[in-house]
Design a protein around this motif. Structure first.
Motif, PDB file in Angstrom:
ATOM      1  N   ILE A 250       0.841  -1.204   0.000  1.00 51.83           N
ATOM      2  CA  ILE A 250       0.000   0.000   0.000  1.00 51.83           C
ATOM      3  C   ILE A 250       0.875   1.253   0.000  1.00 51.83           C
ATOM      4  CG2 ILE A 250      -1.532   1.381   1.472  1.00 51.83           C
ATOM      5  CD1 ILE A 250      -2.934  -1.267   2.227  1.00 51.83           C
ATOM      6  N   LEU A 251       1.896   1.284   0.857  1.00 51.22           N
ATOM      7  CA  LEU A 251       2.789   2.447   0.903  1.00 51.22           C
ATOM      8  C   LEU A 251       3.495   2.643  -0.439  1.00 51.22           C
ATOM      9  CD1 LEU A 251       4.547   2.309   4.403  1.00 51.22           C
ATOM     10  CD2 LEU A 251       2.655   3.753   3.690  1.00 51.22           C
ATOM     11  N   ARG A 252       3.980   1.563  -0.997  1.00 49.20           N
ATOM     12  CA  ARG A 252       4.710   1.662  -2.270  1.00 49.20           C
ATOM     13  C   ARG A 252       3.784   2.125  -3.396  1.00 49.20           C
ATOM     14  NH1 ARG A 252       8.822   3.198  -4.995  1.00 49.20           N
ATOM     15  NH2 ARG A 252       9.406   1.903  -6.754  1.00 49.20           N
ATOM     16  N   ASP A 253       2.619   1.516  -3.519  1.00 49.32           N
ATOM     17  CA  ASP A 253       1.677   1.891  -4.584  1.00 49.32           C
ATOM     18  C   ASP A 253       1.226   3.338  -4.417  1.00 49.32           C
ATOM     19  OD1 ASP A 253       1.891  -0.650  -5.602  1.00 49.32           O
ATOM     20  OD2 ASP A 253      -0.023  -1.361  -4.789  1.00 49.32           O
ATOM     21  N   ALA A 254       0.905   3.721  -3.192  1.00 47.84           N
ATOM     22  CA  ALA A 254       0.454   5.092  -2.938  1.00 47.84           C
ATOM     23  C   ALA A 254       1.550   6.095  -3.263  1.00 47.84           C
ATOM     24  CB  ALA A 254       0.014   5.238  -1.484  1.00 47.84           C
ATOM     25  N   SER A 255       2.794   5.760  -2.940  1.00 42.90           N
ATOM     26  CA  SER A 255       3.897   6.693  -3.199  1.00 42.90           C
ATOM     27  C   SER A 255       4.104   6.903  -4.698  1.00 42.90           C
ATOM     28  CB  SER A 255       5.189   6.187  -2.545  1.00 42.90           C
ATOM     29  OG  SER A 255       5.698   5.037  -3.201  1.00 42.90           O
ATOM     30  N   LEU A 256       3.938   5.854  -5.499  1.00 45.65           N
ATOM     31  CA  LEU A 256       4.111   5.997  -6.954  1.00 45.65           C
ATOM     32  C   LEU A 256       2.960   6.794  -7.566  1.00 45.65           C
ATOM     33  CD1 LEU A 256       5.453   2.442  -7.887  1.00 45.65           C
ATOM     34  CD2 LEU A 256       6.694   4.618  -8.004  1.00 45.65           C
ATOM     35  N   GLU A 257       1.750   6.567  -7.071  1.00 47.71           N
ATOM     36  CA  GLU A 257       0.608   7.355  -7.558  1.00 47.71           C
ATOM     37  C   GLU A 257       0.778   8.826  -7.184  1.00 47.71           C
ATOM     38  OE1 GLU A 257      -3.446   6.102  -6.981  1.00 47.71           O
ATOM     39  OE2 GLU A 257      -2.836   3.988  -6.848  1.00 47.71           O
ATOM     40  N   ALA A 258       1.220   9.068  -5.961  1.00 44.06           N
ATOM     41  CA  ALA A 258       1.417  10.440  -5.502  1.00 44.06           C
ATOM     42  C   ALA A 258       2.540  11.122  -6.271  1.00 44.06           C
ATOM     43  CB  ALA A 258       1.722  10.448  -4.007  1.00 44.06           C
ATOM     44  N   LEU A 259       3.557  10.352  -6.667  1.00 41.07           N
ATOM     45  CA  LEU A 259       4.662  10.915  -7.437  1.00 41.07           C
ATOM     46  C   LEU A 259       4.163  11.506  -8.754  1.00 41.07           C
ATOM     47  CD1 LEU A 259       7.610  11.454  -8.139  1.00 41.07           C
ATOM     48  CD2 LEU A 259       7.818   9.050  -8.843  1.00 41.07           C
ATOM     49  N   ASP A 260       3.261  10.805  -9.424  1.00 40.63           N
ATOM     50  CA  ASP A 260       2.710  11.340 -10.679  1.00 40.63           C
ATOM     51  C   ASP A 260       2.060  12.699 -10.444  1.00 40.63           C
ATOM     52  OD1 ASP A 260       3.437   9.200 -12.324  1.00 40.63           O
ATOM     53  OD2 ASP A 260       1.649   8.046 -11.803  1.00 40.63           O
ATOM     54  N   LYS A 261       1.300  12.810  -9.356  1.00 45.67           N
ATOM     55  CA  LYS A 261       0.634  14.077  -9.051  1.00 45.67           C
ATOM     56  C   LYS A 261       1.646  15.150  -8.655  1.00 45.67           C
ATOM     57  CE  LYS A 261      -3.604  12.594  -9.596  1.00 45.67           C
ATOM     58  NZ  LYS A 261      -4.454  13.096 -10.714  1.00 45.67           N
ATOM     59  N   GLU A 262       2.655  14.730  -7.870  1.00 46.83           N
ATOM     60  CA  GLU A 262       3.660  15.691  -7.413  1.00 46.83           C
ATOM     61  C   GLU A 262       4.444  16.265  -8.589  1.00 46.83           C
ATOM     62  OE1 GLU A 262       7.689  17.000  -6.142  1.00 46.83           O
ATOM     63  OE2 GLU A 262       7.256  15.149  -7.210  1.00 46.83           O
ATOM     64  N   ILE A 263       4.739  15.440  -9.594  1.00 46.02           N
ATOM     65  CA  ILE A 263       5.441  15.909 -10.791  1.00 46.02           C
ATOM     66  C   ILE A 263       4.621  16.990 -11.493  1.00 46.02           C
ATOM     67  CG2 ILE A 263       6.110  15.223 -13.140  1.00 46.02           C
ATOM     68  CD1 ILE A 263       7.103  12.564 -11.922  1.00 46.02           C
ATOM     69  N   GLU A 264       3.318  16.752 -11.601  1.00 47.83           N
ATOM     70  CA  GLU A 264       2.429  17.743 -12.217  1.00 47.83           C
ATOM     71  C   GLU A 264       2.398  19.026 -11.394  1.00 47.83           C
ATOM     72  OE1 GLU A 264      -1.406  16.011 -12.655  1.00 47.83           O
ATOM     73  OE2 GLU A 264      -0.726  14.376 -13.956  1.00 47.83           O
ATOM     74  N   LEU A 265       2.283  18.870 -10.090  1.00 39.89           N
ATOM     75  CA  LEU A 265       2.251  20.039  -9.199  1.00 39.89           C
ATOM     76  C   LEU A 265       3.558  20.816  -9.272  1.00 39.89           C
ATOM     77  CD1 LEU A 265       0.562  18.384  -6.092  1.00 39.89           C
ATOM     78  CD2 LEU A 265      -0.392  20.295  -7.406  1.00 39.89           C
ATOM     79  N   TRP A 266       4.669  20.090  -9.330  1.00 45.82           N
ATOM     80  CA  TRP A 266       5.971  20.762  -9.390  1.00 45.82           C
ATOM     81  C   TRP A 266       6.070  21.615 -10.648  1.00 45.82           C
ATOM     82  CZ3 TRP A 266       9.833  21.021  -5.776  1.00 45.82           C
ATOM     83  CH2 TRP A 266      10.967  21.724  -6.186  1.00 45.82           C
ATOM     84  N   ALA A 267       5.691  21.041 -11.797  1.00 45.26           N
ATOM     85  CA  ALA A 267       5.772  21.777 -13.061  1.00 45.26           C
ATOM     86  C   ALA A 267       4.907  23.026 -13.016  1.00 45.26           C
ATOM     87  CB  ALA A 267       5.356  20.870 -14.216  1.00 45.26           C
TER      88      ALA A 267
END
Length: 320
Positions: A250-267
């Protein structure tokens, strides 16, 4: 009477459920406006959702729990479950992680983002097993460039200047090869260091320039983009090993999903921060990247000669 009994049973079940839920702590030094904090909040929300509330994450931003080094040490000794730290600082705790901070290792942001999602990144983050922590996830931290009281167009312009770097031997060597005097300093002390002239320049992302208010004391940003080092979320081995395989997943899957969003937010945040910086008088400069790349090339060459580092450099270079 029946209603009273039902109410008692319901409240007892709720208390039992709450008692079984586990709260994990996550600290970092960024402001709540930062895209990384927002990404970590998404991560926390996803963990709660995917675990049906059995796992929750409490986030402590703004260096509430100490400097990034302090928080990393708390993770290692088990006092803190997780901490997000600078990717360059991470090499202080696991030398192999310095591969991420090698200058000009990533061809562009797409290459860097492919790495963050790859098995190469996961393998690299497991190199610290047995040292009290492993890496759980990477976060986009943008490209790092130099900023200070004047522009830097070539490495010659850095010669002899005191330049703040993270507490990282890799960052220190990079600045030395470029002719500057590397000055390690905690993240929270950069503003004062620039303001008081303790250092002549720093190197970081555009978002750090604005969100940490460095733009108030450094009006020239030279876009050499020497590194695209991801930041890293460390998790205590004691915490990780106490979780079930399902909870780890759960932690691993959630972190990868959140990474996609964080990349968008960062840009999105970085584009907005460029405009904010311009509004307060920051000037941006394109530089001779080839000259910077050539000056630090020995760092890639030396890494390729080391068996473990060389393997990771080649695997990263082969990513598309």
């Amino acid at each position: 009477m029946n209603k009273l009994i039902l109410a008692f049973v319901a409240s007892s079940l709720l208390a039992l459920t709450s008692a079984q839920a586990r709260n994990l702590t996550l600290g970092h030094a960024m402001s709540t406006d930062n895209a990384q904090h927002q990404g970590m909040q998404i991560f926390a929300d996803l963990v709660k959702e995917k675990s049906n509330g059995d796992l929750t994450i409490q986030i402590f931003p703004n260096a509430q729990l100490g400097s990034e080094r302090d928080q990393a040490e708390q993770v290692i000794n088990g006092a803190l479950d997780m901490a997000k730290i600078n990717g360059s600082l991470a090499e202080s705790f696991e030398p192999t992680l310095k591969v991420m901070g090698l200058p000009f290792l990533f061809r562009d942001s797409d290459h860097q983002r492919a790495f963050m999602h790859s098995d190469v990144a996961w393998d690299l983050m497991q190199e610290s097993k047995g040292k009290g922590f492993i890496g759980l996830s990477l976060l986009d931290a943008g490209a790092r460039s130099f900023y200070g009281q004047k522009p830097f167009f070539t490495p010659e312009d850095l010669k002899g200047l005191k330049i703040r770097v993270p507490e990282s031997q890799t960052s220190m060597r990079m600045v030395s090869l470029l002719g500057g005097n590397a000055t390690p300093m905690p993240w929270t002390e950069i503003y004062t260091g620039l303001q008081q002239g303790i250092m002549d320049a720093a190197e970081n992302s555009i978002s750090s320039l604005v969100e940490a208010r460095h733009a108030e004391v450094a009006k020239h940003f030279s876009k050499d983009e020497h590194t695209m080092t991801p930041d890293i979320i460390l998790i205590s081995e004691a915490t990780w090993n106490s979780l079930s395989e399902a909870e780890q997943g759960i932690l691993r899957d959630a972190s990868l999903e959140a990474l996609d969003k964080e990349i968008e937010l960062w840009a999105s945040n970085e584009a907005a921060n460029v405009e904010k910086a311009k509004e307060i008088g920051v000037q941006f400069y394109d530089v001779d990247k080839a000259a910077f790349r050539e000056a630090v090339k020995p760092m890639i060459d030396d890494a390729l000669k080391e068996p473990k580092l060389g393997e990771y450099v080649r695997r990263i270079q082969d990513l598309h």
